[in-house]
Each structure stands twice: as structure tokens, then as C-alpha cells.
Design a protein around this motif. Structure first.
Motif, PDB file in Angstrom:
ATOM      1  N   ALA A 579      -0.176  -6.703   1.895  1.00  0.00           N
ATOM      2  CA  ALA A 579      -0.577  -5.506   1.159  1.00  0.00           C
ATOM      3  C   ALA A 579       0.452  -4.399   1.340  1.00  0.00           C
ATOM      4  CB  ALA A 579      -1.947  -5.038   1.630  1.00  0.00           C
ATOM      5  N   GLU A 581      -0.374  -1.168   0.552  1.00  0.00           N
ATOM      6  CA  GLU A 581      -1.144   0.007   0.953  1.00  0.00           C
ATOM      7  C   GLU A 581      -2.618  -0.347   0.893  1.00  0.00           C
ATOM      8  OE1 GLU A 581      -1.690   3.158  -2.073  1.00  0.00           O
ATOM      9  OE2 GLU A 581      -0.081   2.119  -3.192  1.00  0.00           O
ATOM     10  N   HIS A 582      -3.475   0.637   1.205  1.00  0.00           N
ATOM     11  CA  HIS A 582      -4.917   0.457   1.079  1.00  0.00           C
ATOM     12  C   HIS A 582      -5.491   1.616   0.275  1.00  0.00           C
ATOM     13  CE1 HIS A 582      -4.241  -2.519   4.214  1.00  0.00           C
ATOM     14  NE2 HIS A 582      -5.491  -2.952   4.042  1.00  0.00           N
ATOM     15  N   ARG A 583      -6.643   1.366  -0.368  1.00  0.00           N
ATOM     16  CA  ARG A 583      -7.242   2.386  -1.213  1.00  0.00           C
ATOM     17  C   ARG A 583      -8.763   2.317  -1.101  1.00  0.00           C
ATOM     18  NH1 ARG A 583      -4.871   1.810  -6.941  1.00  0.00           N
ATOM     19  NH2 ARG A 583      -2.988   2.220  -5.720  1.00  0.00           N
ATOM     20  N   ASP A 594     -12.505   0.336   2.066  1.00  0.00           N
ATOM     21  CA  ASP A 594     -11.034   0.316   2.077  1.00  0.00           C
ATOM     22  C   ASP A 594     -10.539  -1.053   1.613  1.00  0.00           C
ATOM     23  OD1 ASP A 594      -8.619   1.633   2.623  1.00  0.00           O
ATOM     24  OD2 ASP A 594      -8.396   0.547   4.506  1.00  0.00           O
ATOM     25  N   PRO A 596      -7.267  -3.643   0.243  1.00  0.00           N
ATOM     26  CA  PRO A 596      -5.810  -3.804   0.200  1.00  0.00           C
ATOM     27  C   PRO A 596      -5.291  -3.721  -1.231  1.00  0.00           C
ATOM     28  CG  PRO A 596      -6.874  -5.936   0.509  1.00  0.00           C
ATOM     29  CD  PRO A 596      -7.961  -4.905   0.599  1.00  0.00           C
ATOM     30  N   ALA A 613      -9.850  -6.923  -3.659  1.00  0.00           N
ATOM     31  CA  ALA A 613      -8.521  -6.339  -3.515  1.00  0.00           C
ATOM     32  C   ALA A 613      -8.102  -5.744  -4.852  1.00  0.00           C
ATOM     33  CB  ALA A 613      -7.516  -7.403  -3.065  1.00  0.00           C
TER      34      ALA A 613
END
Length: 644
Positions: A579, A581-583, A594, A596, A613
Motif C-alpha cells: 500500500a 497510503e491509508h485512507r 482505515d 489501504p 481496499a
């Protein structure tokens, strides 16, 4: 460096695909509906930045080999009823044809023609009274507000009768006079023996002609100023292309979606998909098609807005649900489209004055879209405006909070497209769904799940897939002539005439005789229905068609530019994807969690991961729900499978 540019003009965004020996690159610009040549050249400007790293349109147009263009503007014009007021001239023996034409689609008929219909007695066309009758009819229709006329007669000699009216109209209303009104004679466009199809083909062509002519010639003239090597090629809905001057307006109808289906056909062959349905989700509509055993569904007598016309058309159905479609609440239920906010003002989150709620606004608020990286970082999104639009148009009318409204919007959007898939295609356990268009991959897995499909394919070029699909189209000219008699002498004479026309027109396209292929076939109306019979060179008139009521000779001159690819692309899991980033994303039954985020541009061939994801690249985002996983193919495309 040799390269080609393909441009697909949609209602909200205009896609640009640059193909060269070094690979394929892409970009997008907002469509400017008030002046399509503006977004056309803005697309070329951005293409030069992609190719050279700096703006240099002059150099780009000096070096480019081919520019191909497709558009949905014809589709949008018909849908929105934006065009000239037409007048229809029929013969007195065809008064019943008015009701017959209107029955095809009363709303379209009333919008295009209304009561602007007049009749000519074809029995008097060779008499002294003919000029008076024709002038009276033309004056009557123009006084009623018609600014373009269509003449369509029935009977076996409809072509000769229309030719008589043409000569009178040219004598009494010479084209060099300002008062001359454009007139289209249906027999000049098609010799289809069916008067309903012939009339509607001419009417739709006349309706589309002015806007298409004004834009395309303006664009071509601007290109000439840069001394481009080859003329602008217009991609048609029959899957081929031709220069502007050799393109009929009706054949631009749905040409953009047809480009997508050309891509689907190639993609399915490379991956060995035997049955593929496609969703091309743009700003205004979702275009749905099917490719089975390497063949795209097509009808010899296609449909425009459900109206049968004389020309072959790819069977693509458009559903009024896209990234910019308006969400409303009616009788306690969410209703989507068919109205769209388009490119201007666009979704509320664009910050251009839009106040309606769209799936783009909902996706932003769900956390699926990054407000800073959207549209390749070229357009920041406004969370506050999106929230205000969703609250005012969906949440408050439903009496629910924001998060409940967002999930309901996403669910309704997926359900609508899944419903349209079942209505327009046939789905089996082997069906693979291809998702493309700027908004296609976003809810693709949710749509597939609701439609009962377990595999989804997202091309690496998904965001500009229709532009990508037109990149290998052939250049062709096609002709249809009715045979006066059913015998070999007439057949050979007509073939000779059409071969001369083909040689002239293909030379104008830049191709010498012998560099293109000639194909011919007969289309006969028999007691058993329409019969299509291919012809071989030197063949006599087929005896089995001697009793046909009418026979048309169809001839095609085709310069093949397609490059057949017989290879097969592997889909093999190699390493767990990393990944970028995370969102925080709102997920059904779990709230905001949260997730990936995988950047497609940084993934390698064979990388894989499981949902939930987010998969993202510059111009599209794909949600991977729980229970789904993805793998990157050897070609960089994404294959998503539902577990179990």
C-alpha cells in the motif's frame, strides 16, 4: 517519434490517448459544450505537455501521424433535443406515414418535426403545376419555422421523384441566395426500401448535421493552420473512420461508446474472455455493451433512441446514470438521473456552482476519493459543498443522517446499473464484466456483485478506454445503391460505378488503388425477409435472389490499420502488493475504517491484494470490497475476483 492521438469527446470530460512506439499515455480535459473546438485544442495542449514535458502544440501537430476523434455529442443532442427545427415533405400517398413515424417515438418526433409536415402529389411532378406545388410546400414549412427540410417519398420510384423536387428547389431557391433553406433528400442518404427507416435516418441526420458540421470543420481548419500531415479522422459508429468531408452526421451518433466496444473486443481476445459485458461510466450516462465469442453485438438496422434506422449500429444501451447524474428523493425513494449537471457546473464538489447531489459528491464524502489528487491533482474537490448538496437533496428529504444517505446513494447507484445490465445483456456464470470510463471502476465490484458476476476487469487505460479503443480502427468508405434490375449486366455496371467512386474517395483519404480492400454484398428483400448475400469477384447475379422485391448492392473500400494480436496475457499472482497510503473510508456495517490505498502506477506485474481496499491511479479510483481481491496482469491491467 511516430505517434497517434485519439480524442473521445464526452458530455462531461474529453479523453485524450497518445499512442507511440514507446507505449500509451493519457490525459483529460473538461468538455466545453458551448464550444467543442475549445476542449479539442485544450486536449491537444495537454497532450503536448504529456509528450514533451512542456506545452508545444505546434511541434505536436507537425509530428503526429494520425488524429482520430469520436464524440457522444450526437447522442447528447438527441437526448437533450437540441438542434434545428425540421420540416418534412412527404408524397400525398404517404399521409399514413406521419402516424407511423410518430409511433416510433412520439416525444422525439414532436421535438424534431411537430406539425411541420407538408405533402407533394408526385403524380404531377412532370407537369407545369409542379413548380408551383413545390414552392408552396417549401414556403409553408419555412413559414411554420422550419430551418431545414427533409424530403422522403415512398413507392418504388421514390428516388426519381425526389430528384424531380431537387431540380425544382435548386431552380427556385439557388444555393447562393441567402434565403436558400438546406434540404436533404432521403434517397441521397440511403436507398433502404423501408420508408419509415429511410425517413427517420434522414431526419436524424438533418438534426445532427449543423452542429457536427460547424464544430468539425472549425476544428479541421484550425488543424490546417498547423500544417498537419494528415486530415482529422472521424471515428464512426460502424467501427471505422473517415475524414470530415466524407463522414455522414448520423454515423457519429454513439461513436464514442462504439470505440469502447472496439477496445472490449481486443481486450477479451487477449485474456481469453468468451463472454464479456461492459459498463462505460462517464459523467452523464453508463453505456452498456456485450462481446460474445469475439463478436460485438450489432444490428444491420440499428436504433437511435429506440428508433430503427437504415444503417448498421452497434447495440450499445445508454442508462441515465453517470458520475454527474443528479440524485433526488421522490416518494421516499432515491431517483438517479437521467438529468446530469454535466461539465458545467458539474458536481457540487467541483466548486463551480453546482448544488445538486451526484455519486461523485457521495464518493468524496465516503472517503473513496482524495480531494487533493482527484483528476491527476488538477482539480481540488470541496468537501463542504458536497456535504451541503447531499444533505439538501438526499439526507434531509429521506430524514436520515449524512452517512446513512451516502451509503444509500452508493447502493442505489450500483443497483441501477446492475438492473440495466440485466435488461440489456445476457449474464451467465462465465460472464466477465469490464469496467471503464472515468467513473467505471469506482463501484464496479458492487455492480458486479448485485448483477451476479464474479470477475471484473479494469484496463490500465480504463479512464480513456474509448479513446484507446479507436486507436486501431480502419479507414473506410461504404456505399449502397439499389439495383434497377436483378441481372448480371446491371450488377456489373453498378459495381463498376461504385468502384470508381471508391477509388476517388479513398484517394482523397490518401490511399492509392491496390492499397485497400474492396468487399461487396447484396441485400435483398424477399418473401422470407431480408437476405444478405456476400459477393465474390466476377460472380454473376445469384439466381436465388432473382425473385426479390428489391435488391441493394453494398460496397466497402477498407484500408486496414488494425494490427491483430494473437498473444495471450497471463494473470499470475507473484507478490503481495504494498500500500502507498491509508485512507479513512465509510464501509457498510463497520463505519469509518482505515483502508489501504494501492497506487496502480507503483504496482508490479503479478502484485495482488484482498479487499476491503482502494485501488487508485491519476484518473480513476476502484473500490475493492471485502470478499474481493485483485491481481495486476502482465499487461498492467487489473483483474478482480470475488472470493468463493
Amino acid at each position: 517519434m511516430a505517434f497517434q492521438i485519439n480524442i473521445d469527446n464526452g458530455g462531461t470530460l474529453t479523453d485524450v490517448c497518445i499512442m507511440s512506439d514507446d507505449g500509451v499515455q493519457k490525459t483529460k480535459v473538461l468538455t466545453t459544450p458551448y464550444d467543442l473546438s475549445k476542449c479539442f485544442f485544450e486536449g491537444l495542449t495537454k497532450a503536448s505537455e504529456v509528450v514533451y514535458g512542456a506545452t508545444d502544440v505546434k511541434r505536436l501537430l507537425e509530428e503526429v501521424d494520425l488524429i482520430r476523434y469520436s464524440t457522444t455529442q450526437g447522442t447528447n443532442a438527441i437526448c437533450e433535443r437540441k438542434g434545428p427545427k425540421l420540416g418534412l415533405v412527404l408524397d400525398t400517398d404517404s399521409k399514413d406515414l406521419v402516424n407511423s413515424l410518430r409511433d416510433h417515438d412520439p416525444e422525439v418526433y414532436d421535438a424534431l418535426i411537430g406539425d411541420r409536415v407538408a405533402f407533394v402529389d408526385t403524380a404531377t411532378l412532370n407537369s407545369d403545376a409542379a413548380e408551383v406545388d413545390v414552392v408552396k410546400v417549401i414556403n409553408q414549412l419555412t413559414a411554420m419555422g422550419a430551418n431545414r427540410l427533409v424530403v422522403c417519398f415512398s413507392g418504388t420510384d421514390f428516388g426519381d421523384a425526389e430528384e424531380c423536387v431537387k431540380k425544382i428547389a435548386l431552380r427556385k431557391y439557388p444555393r447562393h441566395l441567402l434565403g436558400a433553406v438546406p434540404v436533404l433528400y432521403a434517397s441521397d442518404l440511403t436507398v433502404d426500401a423501408n420508408p419509415d427507416r429511410r425517413a427517420w435516418s434522414a431526419l436524424i441526420n438533418s438534426f445532427l448535421h449543423p452542429s457536427m458540421e460547424a464544430f468539425l470543420y472549425n476544428a479541421e481548419n484550425r488543424l490546417r493552420a498547423y500544417r498537419t500531415k494528415n486530415p482529422l479522422l472521424i471515428f464512426r459508429n460502424d467501427g471505422d473512420a473517415s475524414r470530415v468531408a466524407k463522414t455522414v452526421a448520423i454515423k457519429t451518433y454513439s461513436s464514442g461508446p462504439r470505440g469502447g466496444m472496439e477496445g472490449v473486443k481486443t481486450f477479451a481476445a487477449l485474456y481469453g474472455f468468451r463472454d464479456t459485458v461492459s459498463i462505460d461510466v462517464g459523467g452523464t450516462t453508463t453505456d452498456i455493451g456485450q462481446c460474445t465469442e469475439g463478436r460485438v453485438a450489432e444490428m444491420r438496422r440499428g436504433h437511435v433512441e429506440g428508433i430503427s434506422v437504415s444503417f448498421p449500429l452497434c447495440e450499445i444501451m445508454s442508462a441515465g446514470a453517470g458520475g454527474s447524474s443528479i440524485f433526488r428523493v421522490k416518494d421516499g425513494q432515491i431517483v438517479i438521473g437521467p438529468e446530469s449537471v454535466g461539465a458545467l457546473p458539474g458536481p457540487a464538489c467541483f466548486g463551480r456552482g453546482g448544488k445538486e447531489a451526484t455519486i461523485t459528491d457521495a464518493s468524496l464524502l465516503l472517503g473513496l476519493l482524495d480531494p487533493m489528487s482527484y483528476f491527476g491533482g488538477g482539480m481540488g474537490l470541496d468537501l463542504a459543498r458536497a456535504e451541503a448538496a447531499v444533505m439538501a437533496n438526499v439526507a434531509d428529504p429521506l430524514g436520515v443522517n449524512l452517512e446513512t444517505a451516502l451509503l444509500a446513494m452508493s447502493d442505489a447507484f450500483e443497483a441501477k446499473i446492475a438492473e440495466e445490465l440485466h435488461r440489456c445483456t445476457t449474464i451467465s456464470s462465465d460472464t466477465v464484466m469490464m469496467a471503464f470510463g472515468g467513473a467505471g471502476p469506482l463501484n464496479a465490484c458492487g455492480v458486479a456483485e448485485k448483477a451476479g458476476i464474479s470477475r471484473v476487469a479494469v484496463p490500465a487505460m480504463a479512464a480513456v478506454f474509448s479513446a484507446y479503443g479507436i486507436g486501431s480502427c480502419d479507414v473506410s468508405q461504404r456505399y449502397v445503391v439499389g439495383l434497377e434490375t436483378c441481372d448480371t449486366a446491371c450488377l456489373n455496371a453498378t459495381l463498376d460505378t461504385l468502384n470508381v467512386k471508391a477509388a476517388r474517395d479513398m484517394f482523397a483519404e490518401g490511399f492509392e488503388p491496390g492499397s485497400y480492400t474492396i468487399m461487396a454484398q447484396l441485400v435483398a428483400q424477399t418473401d422470407a425477409g431480408e437476405v444478405v448475400r456476400p459477393l465474390t469477384e466476377g460472380e454473376d447475379f445469384p439466381t436465388e435472389l432473382a425473385g426479390a422485391t428489391s435488391v441493394e448492392l453494398e460496397l466497402s473500400a477498407i484500408k486496414s490499420l488494425r494490427q491483430g494480436d494473437t498473444g495471450h496475457i497471463a494473470v499470475t499472482r507473484k507478490a503481495a502488493a504494498k500500500a502507498s497510503e491509508h485512507r479513512m473510508v465509510l464501509v457498510p456495517e463497520k463505519g469509518r475504517i482505515d483502508l489501504p490505498v494501492y497506487a496502480l502506477g507503483s504496482l508490479k506485474k503479478g502484485d495482488f491484494a484482498a479487499g476491503p481496499a482502494i485501488l487508485e491511479e491519476d484518473y480513476f479510483t476502484a473500490r475493492v470490497p471485502a470478499g474481493w481481491g485483485f491481481v495486476v496482469s502482465e499487461a498492467g491491467d487489473v483483474i478482480l475476483d470475488r472470493e468463493g
